[in-house]
Design an enzyme around this catalytic site. Structure first.
Site, short mmCIF file in Angstrom:
data_model
loop_
_atom_site.label_atom_id
_atom_site.label_comp_id
_atom_site.label_asym_id
_atom_site.label_seq_id
_atom_site.Cartn_x
_atom_site.Cartn_y
_atom_site.Cartn_z
N ASP A 248 1.07 3.90 -3.66
CA ASP A 248 1.55 5.27 -3.83
C ASP A 248 2.59 5.37 -4.93
OD1 ASP A 248 3.32 3.76 -2.30
OD2 ASP A 248 3.95 5.44 -1.05
N LEU B 66 0.84 -1.20 0.00
CA LEU B 66 0.00 0.00 0.00
C LEU B 66 0.87 1.25 0.00
CD1 LEU B 66 -2.61 1.69 0.42
CD2 LEU B 66 -2.40 1.17 2.88
N ASP B 67 1.62 1.42 1.09
CA ASP B 67 2.55 2.54 1.24
C ASP B 67 3.76 2.01 1.99
OD1 ASP B 67 3.91 4.86 1.80
OD2 ASP B 67 2.47 5.61 3.26
N PRO B 68 4.79 1.58 1.26
CA PRO B 68 5.04 1.80 -0.16
C PRO B 68 4.35 0.76 -1.04
CG PRO B 68 6.89 0.66 0.80
CD PRO B 68 5.95 0.94 1.93
#
Length: 383
Positions: free
Chosen positions: A135, A130-132
């Site tokens: 993004d 997801l993050d990272p």
């Protein structure tokens, strides 16, 4: 770089914690064979039953020697272990001729093994959650669109922000819901953050002290910088002709989080490692997550470019609430990671180091595939 090793079709997924979700189910549909490794074989079997995969994947008790004994050339190993444990797993992969994937940032220990992996044709996929992760898909897409509108060689200034957070779907007094280990949350808050503000590199020794209000679709949130944003200027392909007025990657929290967490911050200012470890356990006990709780993931990435003859702005927003079947965090981490593993299996990812999609063209492809799988997000642009 050696000739890319052909994938065998067997996937070893290590870990069945809070971020393991429907991505594992998608792999069971596409991989020839899937093994889920967990602390004990019983826990692995229970996790598979919980995910409805009891007959579609094989449970295993994880130890590194046990995994190594079952690795075959071309297998793919997915590590959902804590970040410090990735490097030993990758070493086993290089020795056994297996590809490697994880959702974590690239550590120095992992990076040091990439040349050896590349020489024998192995893919090392990182930062694909997801993050990272997502993004890293949104950002190159925005940069490419802005470049087409403004001109990559046109002198311009830009503001780039990327904020992500796992938060409670129903706000609570603590203004937070632990979607990963409390020790990791506190550790991140203790790490200085470097970013660009007003055209100047800035360091926040205590990231929460740089918290500010952030409005999304009329909703008020609080955001603060996280880790080192500056290397991502290059990773995201921002043109050299553009000057960064603002460039920050950070964490998003519910409005009121800063005040609710003030006692925690006081501990972070003065506590040693032992005290912070104890605090993490206390917070986990004080704010447990139950089966009735629902989480919410918000990821907002925006780019605004201003040139003498005009400009362009665009933003992506992912706002997902979990349900009884799966948490939002598990879906948003496991789906892009599983997508990356499928691209290892089909041979479309090159040997060596890969971070999520890597290019604007591949980012658009991955975003289209995630949309097709029901992971919804919106894009807005304006001139």
């Amino acid at each position: 770089m050696g000739e890319r090793a052909t994938a065998s079709g067997t996937v070893h997924w290590i870990g069945a914690g809070l971020s393991t979700g429907s991505g594992l189910a998608r792999l069971c549909e596409t991989a020839g064979r899937v093994r889920l490794w967990h602390r004990t074989e019983r826990r692995a079997a229970d996790a598979l039953d919980r995910l409805g995969l009891g007959s579609r994947a094989e449970p295993r008790a994880f130890t590194l020697p046990a995994l190594t004994a079952e690795l075959a050339p071309g297998d793919v190993v997915v590590s959902m272990l804590p970040a410090p444990e990735h490097a030993p797993v990758l070493a086993a992969c290089v020795a056994g001729g297996a590809h490697f994937a994880c959702s974590s940032y690239v550590s120095d220990a992992v990076l040091a093994q990439v040349p050896a992996a590349g020489r024998v044709g192995l893919v090392v996929l990182t930062e694909a959650g997801l993050d990272p992760g997502i993004d890293h898909l949104f950002a190159p897409s925005l940069v490419a669109r802005a470049g087409a509108a403004v001109g990559a060689g046109t002198p311009a200034s830009y503001t780039f922000t990327s904020y992500c957070g796992g938060i409670p779907a129903v706000p609570n007094d603590f203004r937070y819901r632990f979607s990963w280990a409390p020790a990791g949350v506190l550790g991140a808050l203790r790490s200085p953050a470097r970013y660009i503000e007003d055209g100047t590199e800035t360091v926040a020794g205590r990231p929460w002290e740089a918290t500010r209000t952030h409005v999304l679709d009329g909703g008020r949130f609080e955001v603060y910088p996280n880790r080192d944003s500056v290397p991502f200027v290059r990773q995201y392909g921002l043109p050299a002709a553009w000057r960064a007025h603002t460039f920050v990657r950070g964490t998003l929290r519910l409005d009121g989080w800063l005040r609710a967490w003030d006692p925690v911050f006081e501990e972070l200012k003065t506590g040693d490692d032992a005290r912070i470890a104890a605090l993490a356990q206390e917070l986990a006990a004080r704010h447990p997550t139950t089966d009735a709780d629902r989480d919410r993931v918000v990821l907002a990435v925006s780019l605004d470019v201003r040139a003498p003859d005009g400009g362009w702005s665009g933003s992506y927003l992912l706002d997902l609430t979990g349900d009884a079947e799966e948490s939002a965090m598990a879906r948003c981490v496991s789906r892009p990671l599983a997508l990356g593993v499928r691209h290892i299996l089909d041979g479309s990812l090159p040997a060596g180091l890969n971070r999520a999609a890597g290019t604007a063209a591949r980012s658009e492809q991955w975003l289209d595939e995630l949309r097709a799988e029901g992971l919804g997000f919106g894009l807005r642009t304006a001139v």
